[in-house]
Scaffold this active site. Structure first.
Site, short mmCIF file in Angstrom:
data_model
loop_
_atom_site.label_atom_id
_atom_site.label_comp_id
_atom_site.label_asym_id
_atom_site.label_seq_id
_atom_site.Cartn_x
_atom_site.Cartn_y
_atom_site.Cartn_z
N CYS A 113 -4.57 18.66 7.00
CA CYS A 113 -3.44 17.74 6.78
C CYS A 113 -2.10 18.37 7.15
CB CYS A 113 -3.41 17.26 5.34
SG CYS A 113 -4.89 16.33 4.90
N HIS A 248 3.75 14.40 4.24
CA HIS A 248 2.35 14.05 4.48
C HIS A 248 1.97 12.94 3.50
CE1 HIS A 248 -1.87 14.05 4.88
NE2 HIS A 248 -2.11 14.71 3.76
N ASN A 278 -4.31 8.23 3.91
CA ASN A 278 -4.10 9.62 4.34
C ASN A 278 -4.77 9.81 5.70
OD1 ASN A 278 -4.20 12.37 4.75
ND2 ASN A 278 -4.85 12.87 2.67
N1 ACO Z 1 -12.41 3.89 -8.01
C1 ACO Z 1 -12.58 3.78 -9.34
N2 ACO Z 1 -12.72 4.86 -10.14
C2 ACO Z 1 -12.67 6.07 -9.56
C3 ACO Z 1 -12.49 6.23 -8.18
C4 ACO Z 1 -12.37 5.09 -7.40
N3 ACO Z 1 -12.18 5.13 -6.06
N4 ACO Z 1 -12.48 7.56 -7.90
C5 ACO Z 1 -12.63 8.20 -9.05
N5 ACO Z 1 -12.75 7.30 -10.07
C6 ACO Z 1 -12.94 7.55 -11.47
C7 ACO Z 1 -13.50 8.91 -11.75
O1 ACO Z 1 -14.90 8.93 -11.62
C8 ACO Z 1 -13.06 9.12 -13.19
O2 ACO Z 1 -13.96 8.44 -14.02
P1 ACO Z 1 -14.40 9.08 -15.43
O3 ACO Z 1 -13.13 9.22 -16.21
O4 ACO Z 1 -15.34 8.06 -15.96
O5 ACO Z 1 -15.03 10.38 -15.09
C9 ACO Z 1 -11.71 8.41 -13.26
O6 ACO Z 1 -11.69 7.53 -12.14
C10 ACO Z 1 -10.54 9.35 -13.19
O7 ACO Z 1 -10.75 10.27 -12.13
P2 ACO Z 1 -9.71 11.38 -11.78
O8 ACO Z 1 -10.25 12.23 -10.69
O9 ACO Z 1 -9.26 12.04 -13.04
O10 ACO Z 1 -8.49 10.47 -11.25
P3 ACO Z 1 -7.09 10.92 -10.80
O11 ACO Z 1 -6.06 10.20 -11.58
O12 ACO Z 1 -6.97 12.41 -10.69
O13 ACO Z 1 -7.02 10.31 -9.34
C11 ACO Z 1 -7.20 11.08 -7.07
C12 ACO Z 1 -7.95 10.76 -8.36
C13 ACO Z 1 -6.57 9.80 -6.58
C14 ACO Z 1 -8.19 11.60 -6.05
C15 ACO Z 1 -6.10 12.11 -7.36
O14 ACO Z 1 -6.62 13.21 -8.05
C16 ACO Z 1 -5.46 12.61 -6.10
O15 ACO Z 1 -4.83 11.86 -5.37
N6 ACO Z 1 -5.56 13.91 -5.79
C17 ACO Z 1 -5.01 14.46 -4.61
C18 ACO Z 1 -6.05 14.39 -3.57
C19 ACO Z 1 -5.51 14.18 -2.19
O16 ACO Z 1 -4.49 13.58 -1.96
N7 ACO Z 1 -6.27 14.68 -1.26
C20 ACO Z 1 -5.96 14.48 0.10
C21 ACO Z 1 -6.12 15.70 0.87
S1 ACO Z 1 -5.06 16.96 0.33
C22 ACO Z 1 -3.62 16.47 0.67
O17 ACO Z 1 -3.48 15.72 1.55
C23 ACO Z 1 -2.48 16.99 -0.10
#
Ligand code: ACO
Length: 321
Positions: A113, A248, A278
């Site tokens: 990224c 980004h 993304n």
């Molecule tokens: N739909 C519904 N529920 C979901 C989904 C989905 N697509 N994905 C995960 N869940 C659920 C999980 O299973 C979890 O359920 P549980 O509580 O029963 O176990 C619940 O939602 C919460 O999951 P978390 O992982 O705690 O959710 P969070 O608020 O952290 O959001 C996310 C997840 C969106 C991935 C967030 O952590 C994030 O954006 N992280 C950064 C990742 C990123 O941007 N990566 C890109 C590459 S790196 C970069 O570009 C910087």
């Protein structure tokens, strides 16, 4: 003397738009969850006839047209991607052949990224040495091809696309436009937080994206705010001096939290994650092109580009447009 000048931008997106509602038919998710946690409403997904190189070529042509320069004047092409058409040769050489500017330098950069920031810094450095007079710097991805479409924690986050800029070597004519400051970093200890579980030398397969989302989120806000501060300190500027930040486009919450940490007004942050999701290395040049073409970013503006990705790798670059 300022750094290399950005004289044109262009972008390209696959024809097909996939909404959150469509994804909710494939995996256990919902439009409400995706919008609330990420800000993403839709993404473009490449069709069978669209590849990283076709998107890169279209973005490169648009950037050349915007700059009003001929492909023959391009002596350097650096293409950032984690999803090349082939393991080798570099996708940059396919772009070179399509543009008909063979003979110069062409190579790919793999920093996921933050690949576009790495490619921009490499191009700026090579232009300063006199290696070429003009460069195309491209971020292009078909991340849809390395997603596990059964994994709701990753497949909802990414999209495909390409963005490109034309850079011109600096000159000492007193023009203050150009790249003013850049910082890049990597931390290989964080490999397991965001990676692809395949590759030619390990599994002989392409593999799928694997991510520990919450930890990536935490590192992203800390690393990005730190690298923005570094570039501002290097250049003797304050957050309020910036006209625009082009981050980004990973997650609207990462964008908000990083801007808040630095005291940057939210209206100065360019956001396209709602439409493009993304797009990895393509995301910064795509967002830059959108904001130039809709008239927000103008000549003379002070613009900060920033990104973080797998590795981890991260960086920021400050440009006077
Ligand atoms: N739909 C519904 N529920 C979901 C989904 C989905 N697509 N994905 C995960 N869940 C659920 C999980 O299973 C979890 O359920 P549980 O509580 O029963 O176990 C619940 O939602 C919460 O999951 P978390 O992982 O705690 O959710 P969070 O608020 O952290 O959001 C996310 C997840 C969106 C991935 C967030 O952590 C994030 O954006 N992280 C950064 C990742 C990123 O941007 N990566 C890109 C590459 S790196 C970069 O570009 C910087």
């Amino acid at each position: 003397m300022s750094g290399s000048r950005l004289i044109g931008t262009g972008s390209a997106l696959p024809r097909r738009i996939v909404t959150n509602a469509e994804l909710a038919e494939r995996v256990d998710t919902s439009d409400e969850w995706i919008v609330a946690r990420t800000g993403i409403r839709q993404r473009h997904i490449a069709g069978d006839d669209e590849t990283t190189s076709t998107l890169a070529i279209a973005a490169a042509r648009a950037a050349l047209a915007d700059a009003g320069v001929d492909a023959a004047s391009i002596g350097l092409i650096i293409l950032a991607t984690a999803t090349p058409d082939n393991t080798f040769p570099a996708t940059a050489t396919k772009v070179q052949a399509a543009l008909g500017c063979n003979g110069g330098v062409a190579f790919d950069v793999a920093a996921v990224c933050s690949g576009f920031l790495y490619a921009l810094a490499a191009a700026d450095s090579l232009l300063r040495t006199g290696m070429a007079k003009r460069a195309l710097v491209i971020g292009a991805e078909t991340f849809s091809r390395i997603l596990d479409w059964e994994d709701r924690t990753t497949c909802v986050l990414f999209g495909d696309g390409a963005g490109a800029v034309v850079l011109e070597a600096p000159s000492d004519d007193g023009d203050t436009r150009g790249i003013i400051g850049t910082r890049l970093h990597a931390d290989g200890d964080q490999h397991d937080l965001l990676y692809v579980d395949g590759g030619p030398s390990t599994t002989q397969t392409v593999g799928h994206v694997r991510m520990r989302g919450q930890e990536v989120f935490r590192h992203a806000v800390v690393n990005l705010s730190a690298v923005l501060r570094e570039v501002l300190e290097d250049t003797g500027l304050r957050p309020e001096d910036l006209d625009w930040v082009v981050p980004h486009q990973a997650n609207a919450r990462i964008l908000d939290a990083t801007a808040r940490k630095l005291g940057i007004a939210p209206e100065k942050v360019i956001v396209t994650v709602d439409r493009h999701a993304n797009t990895s290395a393509a995301s910064v040049p795509l967002a830059l092109d959108v904001a130039r073409k809709d008239g927000r970013i103008k000549a003379g503006d002070l613009v900060m580009l920033e990104a973080m990705g797998g590795g981890f790798t991260w960086g920021a670059s400050l440009i006077r447009m």
